[in-house]
Design a protein around this motif. Sequence first.
Motif, PDB file in Angstrom:
ATOM      1  N   THR A   6       0.844  -1.205   0.000  1.00  0.00           N
ATOM      2  CA  THR A   6       0.000   0.000   0.000  1.00  0.00           C
ATOM      3  C   THR A   6       0.877   1.252   0.000  1.00  0.00           C
ATOM      4  N   GLY A   7       0.353   2.322  -0.541  1.00  0.00           N
ATOM      5  CA  GLY A   7       1.096   3.590  -0.579  1.00  0.00           C
ATOM      6  C   GLY A   7       2.413   3.473  -1.326  1.00  0.00           C
ATOM      7  N   SER A   8       2.417   2.644  -2.387  1.00  0.00           N
ATOM      8  CA  SER A   8       3.695   2.379  -3.078  1.00  0.00           C
ATOM      9  C   SER A   8       3.836   3.150  -4.385  1.00  0.00           C
ATOM     10  N   GLY A   9       3.073   4.221  -4.527  1.00  0.00           N
ATOM     11  CA  GLY A   9       3.237   5.067  -5.704  1.00  0.00           C
ATOM     12  C   GLY A   9       4.532   5.854  -5.691  1.00  0.00           C
ATOM     13  N   GLN A  10       5.180   5.905  -4.529  1.00  0.00           N
ATOM     14  CA  GLN A  10       6.456   6.645  -4.408  1.00  0.00           C
ATOM     15  C   GLN A  10       7.150   6.196  -3.119  1.00  0.00           C
ATOM     16  N   GLY A  11       8.313   6.795  -2.874  1.00  0.00           N
ATOM     17  CA  GLY A  11       8.975   6.659  -1.577  1.00  0.00           C
ATOM     18  C   GLY A  11       9.374   5.235  -1.204  1.00  0.00           C
ATOM     19  N   ILE A  12       9.221   4.942   0.080  1.00  0.00           N
ATOM     20  CA  ILE A  12       9.657   3.657   0.623  1.00  0.00           C
ATOM     21  C   ILE A  12       8.894   2.501  -0.035  1.00  0.00           C
ATOM     22  N   GLY A  13       7.604   2.693  -0.249  1.00  0.00           N
ATOM     23  CA  GLY A  13       6.791   1.631  -0.859  1.00  0.00           C
ATOM     24  C   GLY A  13       7.287   1.270  -2.245  1.00  0.00           C
ATOM     25  N   ASP A  31      -2.016   2.603  -4.342  1.00  0.00           N
ATOM     26  CA  ASP A  31      -1.900   3.947  -3.766  1.00  0.00           C
ATOM     27  C   ASP A  31      -3.270   4.616  -3.853  1.00  0.00           C
ATOM     28  N   ILE A  32      -3.474   5.600  -3.014  1.00  0.00           N
ATOM     29  CA  ILE A  32      -4.723   6.382  -3.091  1.00  0.00           C
ATOM     30  C   ILE A  32      -4.750   7.209  -4.379  1.00  0.00           C
ATOM     31  N   ASP A  33      -3.570   7.480  -4.927  1.00  0.00           N
ATOM     32  CA  ASP A  33      -3.420   8.251  -6.158  1.00  0.00           C
ATOM     33  C   ASP A  33      -3.207   7.271  -7.316  1.00  0.00           C
ATOM     34  N   ASP A  35      -2.956   7.631 -10.580  1.00  0.00           N
ATOM     35  CA  ASP A  35      -1.957   7.974 -11.607  1.00  0.00           C
ATOM     36  C   ASP A  35      -0.549   7.666 -11.108  1.00  0.00           C
ATOM     37  N   LYS A  36      -0.329   8.009  -9.848  1.00  0.00           N
ATOM     38  CA  LYS A  36       0.990   7.751  -9.271  1.00  0.00           C
ATOM     39  C   LYS A  36       1.260   6.235  -9.220  1.00  0.00           C
ATOM     40  N   ALA A  37       0.231   5.484  -8.863  1.00  0.00           N
ATOM     41  CA  ALA A  37       0.376   4.023  -8.789  1.00  0.00           C
ATOM     42  C   ALA A  37       0.676   3.452 -10.177  1.00  0.00           C
ATOM     43  N   GLY A  86       1.018   5.803   4.734  1.00  0.00           N
ATOM     44  CA  GLY A  86       1.003   6.576   5.974  1.00  0.00           C
ATOM     45  C   GLY A  86       1.113   8.052   5.676  1.00  0.00           C
ATOM     46  N   ILE A  87       0.696   8.874   6.637  1.00  0.00           N
ATOM     47  CA  ILE A  87       0.807  10.330   6.508  1.00  0.00           C
ATOM     48  C   ILE A  87       1.399  10.912   7.786  1.00  0.00           C
ATOM     49  N   VAL A  88       1.915  12.121   7.666  1.00  0.00           N
ATOM     50  CA  VAL A  88       2.487  12.797   8.836  1.00  0.00           C
ATOM     51  C   VAL A  88       2.070  14.255   8.810  1.00  0.00           C
ATOM     52  N   ALA A 140       4.225  -4.493   8.477  1.00  0.00           N
ATOM     53  CA  ALA A 140       3.696  -3.135   8.683  1.00  0.00           C
ATOM     54  C   ALA A 140       4.860  -2.163   8.754  1.00  0.00           C
ATOM     55  N   ILE A 141       4.678  -0.988   8.171  1.00  0.00           N
ATOM     56  CA  ILE A 141       5.723   0.032   8.287  1.00  0.00           C
ATOM     57  C   ILE A 141       5.332   0.957   9.435  1.00  0.00           C
ATOM     58  N   ALA A 142       6.037   0.795  10.547  1.00  0.00           N
ATOM     59  CA  ALA A 142       5.815   1.661  11.717  1.00  0.00           C
ATOM     60  C   ALA A 142       6.865   2.769  11.657  1.00  0.00           C
ATOM     61  N   SER A 143       7.574   3.015  12.754  1.00  0.00           N
ATOM     62  CA  SER A 143       8.617   4.046  12.781  1.00  0.00           C
ATOM     63  C   SER A 143       9.307   4.001  14.135  1.00  0.00           C
ATOM     64  N   ILE A 144      10.562   4.436  14.167  1.00  0.00           N
ATOM     65  CA  ILE A 144      11.198   4.601  15.481  1.00  0.00           C
ATOM     66  C   ILE A 144      10.411   5.630  16.304  1.00  0.00           C
ATOM     67  N   HIS A 159       0.671  13.095  17.388  1.00  0.00           N
ATOM     68  CA  HIS A 159      -0.351  12.218  16.798  1.00  0.00           C
ATOM     69  C   HIS A 159       0.297  11.163  15.900  1.00  0.00           C
ATOM     70  N   TYR A 160       1.344  11.557  15.164  1.00  0.00           N
ATOM     71  CA  TYR A 160       2.069  10.584  14.322  1.00  0.00           C
ATOM     72  C   TYR A 160       2.723   9.514  15.201  1.00  0.00           C
ATOM     73  N   ARG A 161       3.369   9.974  16.281  1.00  0.00           N
ATOM     74  CA  ARG A 161       4.055   9.019  17.162  1.00  0.00           C
ATOM     75  C   ARG A 161       3.067   8.026  17.770  1.00  0.00           C
ATOM     76  N   LEU A 191      15.133   8.207   9.624  1.00  0.00           N
ATOM     77  CA  LEU A 191      14.894   9.436   8.853  1.00  0.00           C
ATOM     78  C   LEU A 191      15.175   9.126   7.391  1.00  0.00           C
ATOM     79  N   VAL A 192      14.118   8.917   6.645  1.00  0.00           N
ATOM     80  CA  VAL A 192      14.290   8.449   5.268  1.00  0.00           C
ATOM     81  C   VAL A 192      14.019   9.593   4.301  1.00  0.00           C
ATOM     82  N   GLU A 193      14.916   9.727   3.348  1.00  0.00           N
ATOM     83  CA  GLU A 193      14.852  10.859   2.411  1.00  0.00           C
ATOM     84  C   GLU A 193      13.738  10.644   1.382  1.00  0.00           C
TER      85      GLU A 193
HETATM   86  P1  NAI Z   1       5.556   9.274   1.128  1.00  0.00           P
HETATM   87  O1  NAI Z   1       4.707  10.410   1.603  1.00  0.00           O
HETATM   88  O2  NAI Z   1       6.694   9.535   0.220  1.00  0.00           O
HETATM   89  O3  NAI Z   1       4.619   8.167   0.436  1.00  0.00           O
HETATM   90  C1  NAI Z   1       3.412   7.751   1.029  1.00  0.00           C
HETATM   91  C2  NAI Z   1       2.474   7.236  -0.042  1.00  0.00           C
HETATM   92  O4  NAI Z   1       1.261   6.833   0.619  1.00  0.00           O
HETATM   93  C3  NAI Z   1       2.084   8.290  -1.084  1.00  0.00           C
HETATM   94  O5  NAI Z   1       2.264   7.769  -2.389  1.00  0.00           O
HETATM   95  C4  NAI Z   1       0.618   8.580  -0.791  1.00  0.00           C
HETATM   96  O6  NAI Z   1      -0.138   8.904  -1.953  1.00  0.00           O
HETATM   97  C5  NAI Z   1       0.162   7.264  -0.161  1.00  0.00           C
HETATM   98  N1  NAI Z   1      -1.026   7.409   0.676  1.00  0.00           N
HETATM   99  C6  NAI Z   1      -1.309   8.417   1.540  1.00  0.00           C
HETATM  100  N2  NAI Z   1      -2.519   8.205   2.097  1.00  0.00           N
HETATM  101  C7  NAI Z   1      -2.992   7.032   1.593  1.00  0.00           C
HETATM  102  C8  NAI Z   1      -4.175   6.292   1.771  1.00  0.00           C
HETATM  103  N3  NAI Z   1      -5.156   6.721   2.581  1.00  0.00           N
HETATM  104  N4  NAI Z   1      -4.324   5.120   1.103  1.00  0.00           N
HETATM  105  C9  NAI Z   1      -3.350   4.691   0.265  1.00  0.00           C
HETATM  106  N5  NAI Z   1      -2.227   5.366   0.027  1.00  0.00           N
HETATM  107  C10 NAI Z   1      -2.040   6.525   0.689  1.00  0.00           C
HETATM  108  O7  NAI Z   1       6.021   8.539   2.470  1.00  0.00           O
HETATM  109  P2  NAI Z   1       7.252   7.544   2.773  1.00  0.00           P
HETATM  110  O8  NAI Z   1       8.321   8.332   3.399  1.00  0.00           O
HETATM  111  O9  NAI Z   1       7.538   6.687   1.604  1.00  0.00           O
HETATM  112  O10 NAI Z   1       6.584   6.686   3.950  1.00  0.00           O
HETATM  113  C11 NAI Z   1       6.070   5.373   3.783  1.00  0.00           C
HETATM  114  C12 NAI Z   1       5.777   4.804   5.166  1.00  0.00           C
HETATM  115  O11 NAI Z   1       6.987   4.809   5.940  1.00  0.00           O
HETATM  116  C13 NAI Z   1       4.768   5.611   5.974  1.00  0.00           C
HETATM  117  O12 NAI Z   1       3.931   4.740   6.712  1.00  0.00           O
HETATM  118  C14 NAI Z   1       5.628   6.429   6.902  1.00  0.00           C
HETATM  119  O13 NAI Z   1       4.956   6.809   8.077  1.00  0.00           O
HETATM  120  C15 NAI Z   1       6.750   5.446   7.184  1.00  0.00           C
HETATM  121  N6  NAI Z   1       7.975   6.063   7.660  1.00  0.00           N
HETATM  122  C16 NAI Z   1       8.614   7.040   6.921  1.00  0.00           C
HETATM  123  C17 NAI Z   1       9.776   7.616   7.402  1.00  0.00           C
HETATM  124  C18 NAI Z   1      10.497   8.689   6.665  1.00  0.00           C
HETATM  125  O14 NAI Z   1      11.445   9.263   7.268  1.00  0.00           O
HETATM  126  N7  NAI Z   1      10.178   9.010   5.423  1.00  0.00           N
HETATM  127  C19 NAI Z   1      10.350   7.195   8.693  1.00  0.00           C
HETATM  128  C20 NAI Z   1       9.612   6.174   9.380  1.00  0.00           C
HETATM  129  C21 NAI Z   1       8.476   5.635   8.865  1.00  0.00           C
END
Ligand code: NAI
Length: 263
Positions: A6-13, A31-33, A35-37, A86-88, A140-144, A159-161, A191-193
């Motif tokens: 889930t949420g793999s349109g960008q970033g860690i996913g 992804d919720i988006d 086009d991004k997915a 996830g969101i922050v 599950a992707i949690a966080s420190i 709230h994020y924590r 802390l992921v870029e």
């Molecule tokens: P990101 O913001 O780059 O990507 C998150 C993706 O989730 C986006 O593509 C977004 O469209 C999607 N998304 C948002 N709401 C959604 C929903 N309701 N349903 C489906 N998709 C949705 O974030 P990033 O950094 O890749 O984070 C991924 C996970 O890793 C998150 O759970 C985040 O909390 C966790 N995390 C990130 C850290 C960081 O430093 N970037 C550190 C620790 C944990």
Amino acid sequence: MTVAITGSGQGIGLAMAHRLAAQGANIVISDIDADKAAAAASEVRASGASVISVRADVTSADDCTSLVAAAVAEFGSLEMMVCNAGIVQVKPFLEVSADDWNRTMNVNVTGTMLTMQAAARQILTQEAMGDGRPKGKIVAIASIAGRYAAGPMAPIIPHYRASKAAVISLTHSASATFAPHITVNAICPGLVETDMWKLIDEQWSAVEGWETGTAWKTRTSAVPLGRPQTSDDVAGLAEFLASPASDYMTGQSINIDGGLTVG
Ligand code: NAI
């Protein structure tokens, strides 16, 4: 093996999708988006992997069910679900409104719960992945941020924590519920870029009156391994959790943070 993220349109996913595709897994980018997915799916497919994209909002139980159904319709089964969406939001404790709180909890906690449920309902109907192996895996992707109260970020993302602590707790409950059939573990990145950190940096800098970029530079300079964490660093742990090498591990929350929490 078929893996949905889930949420793999960008970033860690998306980084996890690349890693697991390179291991030969069929990939469901979600992804919720939409086009991004779709764009992310084309990117991963370019490496020769079998990939589909599905629009799913993790806060919708119907979307989570449809996501799993789409994976099974395309690939015949689902062996791994990564609850990554996830969101922050950066806001000092006293300024967090009920809406802020509920939005964060809805995506990060309710979304993880619904995704775990949808995946487990499917995986439990399947055969084991091999002799002595589970039927499937949930990560599950949690966080420190969900594990430690200390540090300069403690007052600005309450709230994020709390949401990430809840994800760790859900991981415990799910692992107890689904053993021995499904292993359930959580990854706790540092802390992921990614775009998420760009947002944290902008919002945190605005709260403190800093120049943009200061929050990121200050926090990453404290990482003992001496460099910021990449999404691929996190994906390496997901690759391990997908592999038979982790089959005996369940209910764990694993830090991958460059030593930030011990430095
Ligand atoms: P990101 O913001 O780059 O990507 C998150 C993706 O989730 C986006 O593509 C977004 O469209 C999607 N998304 C948002 N709401 C959604 C929903 N309701 N349903 C489906 N998709 C949705 O974030 P990033 O950094 O890749 O984070 C991924 C996970 O890793 C998150 O759970 C985040 O909390 C966790 N995390 C990130 C850290 C960081 O430093 N970037 C550190 C620790 C944990």
